[in-house]
Scaffold this active site. Structure first.
Site, PDB file in Angstrom:
ATOM      1  N   ASP A   1       1.555  -4.654  14.433  1.00 51.71           N
ATOM      2  CA  ASP A   1       0.316  -5.150  13.838  1.00 51.71           C
ATOM      3  C   ASP A   1       0.654  -6.148  12.734  1.00 51.71           C
ATOM      4  O   ASP A   1       0.938  -5.763  11.602  1.00 51.71           O
ATOM      5  CB  ASP A   1      -0.513  -3.991  13.286  1.00 51.71           C
ATOM      6  CG  ASP A   1      -1.902  -4.433  12.805  1.00 51.71           C
ATOM      7  OD1 ASP A   1      -2.116  -5.649  12.615  1.00 51.71           O
ATOM      8  OD2 ASP A   1      -2.764  -3.555  12.627  1.00 51.71           O
TER       9      ASP A   1
ATOM     10  N   HIS B   1      -2.506  -7.153   5.706  1.00 56.85           N
ATOM     11  CA  HIS B   1      -1.565  -6.153   5.220  1.00 56.85           C
ATOM     12  C   HIS B   1      -0.298  -6.751   4.602  1.00 56.85           C
ATOM     13  O   HIS B   1       0.607  -5.996   4.226  1.00 56.85           O
ATOM     14  CB  HIS B   1      -1.197  -5.223   6.376  1.00 56.85           C
ATOM     15  CG  HIS B   1      -2.383  -4.664   7.085  1.00 56.85           C
ATOM     16  ND1 HIS B   1      -3.274  -3.813   6.485  1.00 56.85           N
ATOM     17  CD2 HIS B   1      -2.853  -4.871   8.355  1.00 56.85           C
ATOM     18  CE1 HIS B   1      -4.229  -3.497   7.349  1.00 56.85           C
ATOM     19  NE2 HIS B   1      -3.995  -4.123   8.482  1.00 56.85           N
TER      20      HIS B   1
ATOM     21  N   ILE C   1      -3.697  -4.387   1.834  1.00 60.00           N
ATOM     22  CA  ILE C   1      -3.907  -2.959   2.032  1.00 60.00           C
ATOM     23  C   ILE C   1      -2.976  -2.431   3.119  1.00 60.00           C
ATOM     24  O   ILE C   1      -2.429  -3.185   3.922  1.00 60.00           O
ATOM     25  CB  ILE C   1      -5.371  -2.630   2.390  1.00 60.00           C
ATOM     26  CG1 ILE C   1      -5.759  -3.263   3.735  1.00 60.00           C
ATOM     27  CG2 ILE C   1      -6.303  -3.089   1.275  1.00 60.00           C
ATOM     28  CD1 ILE C   1      -7.139  -2.858   4.231  1.00 60.00           C
TER      29      ILE C   1
ATOM     30  N   GLY D   1      -4.467   1.101   8.537  1.00 63.96           N
ATOM     31  CA  GLY D   1      -5.077   2.413   8.732  1.00 63.96           C
ATOM     32  C   GLY D   1      -4.211   3.322   9.588  1.00 63.96           C
ATOM     33  O   GLY D   1      -4.096   4.528   9.319  1.00 63.96           O
TER      34      GLY D   1
END
Length: 278
Positions: free
Chosen positions: A181, A186, A201, A204
Site C-alpha cells: 500500500d 501514509h 497516518i 488502517g
C-alpha cells in the site's frame, strides 16, 4: 455515473498472487515484530521454523476486479475488515482469488459496499482464506436501498480479561508500505495535509495487523494454527509512534471480543471478534 448497483452478486475474474519468504518477513516487520519474534522475522534462526502472521491473509487475498462506479476516491474509507483462515499461511506460496460484491447499502449520506473474497490454492483448489471488506463511500447514499444488517456485538459490562499494549514506531508506516500500500497519505506530509492531517497516518490494516499480532501472542499462545478468524471496524486514525491497547473479553465458544484504543482512550478498532481454537 453513480455507484454501479448491478455488480451485486457478480463474481470477479480470478486474480493470482504469489509471495516469498522475504515478503512474509517484511510484513512481520511492518506490523512491529522484532527480535523477540524470530519465528516471524527470520528464516534462518537455528531450530526455529519460519511462521506467518495470520493477518497477512487480508493482503494476500485482496482482489480489485470490480468497477464500483465513478466517485471521488477521497470519499472512500475502509470501514471494516474480516478474514477466516481455512489453514495456516505458509512463508511462501500462491493464491487464486475471486471476489463478489455481496451488498451495496444505503446509509443516507453515504453508501456501504461489502465485498467477499475467496482465495484458494491455485494447484489444488483447496480453500485457504475468505475475507470480507466494507467500504464506506461518503456522498454516494440516498439511492433508496436497504440500510444493511446490524450485528449483535455488545461491549461486555465487566473489566477486560486481557489488556495488551503494543507500541508503534515513528517509521512504522514507511516499513508497512513495503507490503504493497503506497498511498502517500501514509508517507508524504504534504499529501497528508491535503487530507486534513498534520502528518501522515498509519495504514488502517497496519493497526489491524498489530492488533492481530497482540491477540496471537496474548491469547493464542503465539500459534498461528489456532488463529481461525478476526473482524473489526475502523473508527479513528492512528499516527506512527502512538501506542495501542487491545482490551479482550472471553466470548462464546472460541470467540473473543476485543477493542483497540490509543493512550487517550480513542477507539481505533471497534466491535472486534477473534476466533481462537483451543
Amino acid at each position: 455515473m453513480p455507484l454501479n448497483l448491478d455488480i451485486v452478486g457478480v463474481e470477479s475474474d480470478p486474480v493470482e498472487r504469489s509471495w516469498t519468504s522475504k515478503d512474509s518477513l517484511i510484513y512481520a516487520l511492518g506490523i512491529g515484530a522484532g527480535t523477540e519474534e524470530l519465528a516471524f522475522t527470520t528464516e534462518n534462526s537455528a531450530g526455529v521454523e519460519q511462521q506467518v502472521f495470520p493477518t497477512y491473509a487480508v493482503l494476500l487475498a485482496q482482489s480489485t476486479g470490480h468497477r464500483l462506479g465513478d466517485f471521488d476516491p477521497a470519499m472512500l474509507v475502509h470501514a471494516e475488515q474480516a478474514f477466516e483462515l481455512h489453514r495456516p499461511l505458509t512463508p511462501a506460496g500462491a493464491l487464486r482469488t475471486t471476489a463478489t460484491v455481496t451488498g451495496v447499502f444505503d446509509k443516507g449520506a453515504a453508501a456501504l459496499v461489502v465485498i467477499e473474497a475467496k482465495a484458494v490454492d491455485p494447484t489444488t483448489g483447496e480453500p485457504v482464506v475468505t475475507t470480507r471488506s466494507s467500504l464506506y463511500i461518503r456522498g454516494e447514499g440516498g439511492f433508496g436501498g436497504d440500510r444493511g444488517p446490524k450485528d449483535q456485538w455488545t461491549l461486555p459490562d465487566r473489566a477486560p480479561d486481557h489488556k495488551l499494549t503494543y507500541a508503534t514506531r515513528p517509521e512504522q508506516a514507511l516499513i508497512y508500505r513495503l507490503s504493497g500500500d503506497r498511498n502517500p497519505l501514509h508517507s508524504d506530509p504534504t499529501f497528508a495535509a491535503r487530507a486534513g492531517f498534520d502528518r501522515p497516518i498509519l495504514h488502517g490494516l497496519c493497526t489491524y495487523g498489530i492488533t492481530g499480532r497482540a491477540l496471537l501472542h496474548g491469547i493464542a499462545g503465539s500459534d498461528p494454527a489456532r488463529f481461525v478468524r478476526m473482524s473489526g471496524r475502523f473508527t479513528a486514525p492512528v499516527f506512527p509512534g502512538e501506542s495501542l491497547t487491545i482490551s479482550v473479553w472471553r466470548g462464546d465458544g472460541i470467540d473473543f471480543l476485543f477493542r483497540t484504543t490509543k493512550d487517550d482512550g480513542t477507539v481505533v478498532i471497534d466491535r472486534g471478534v477473534a476466533g481462537i481454537a483451543e
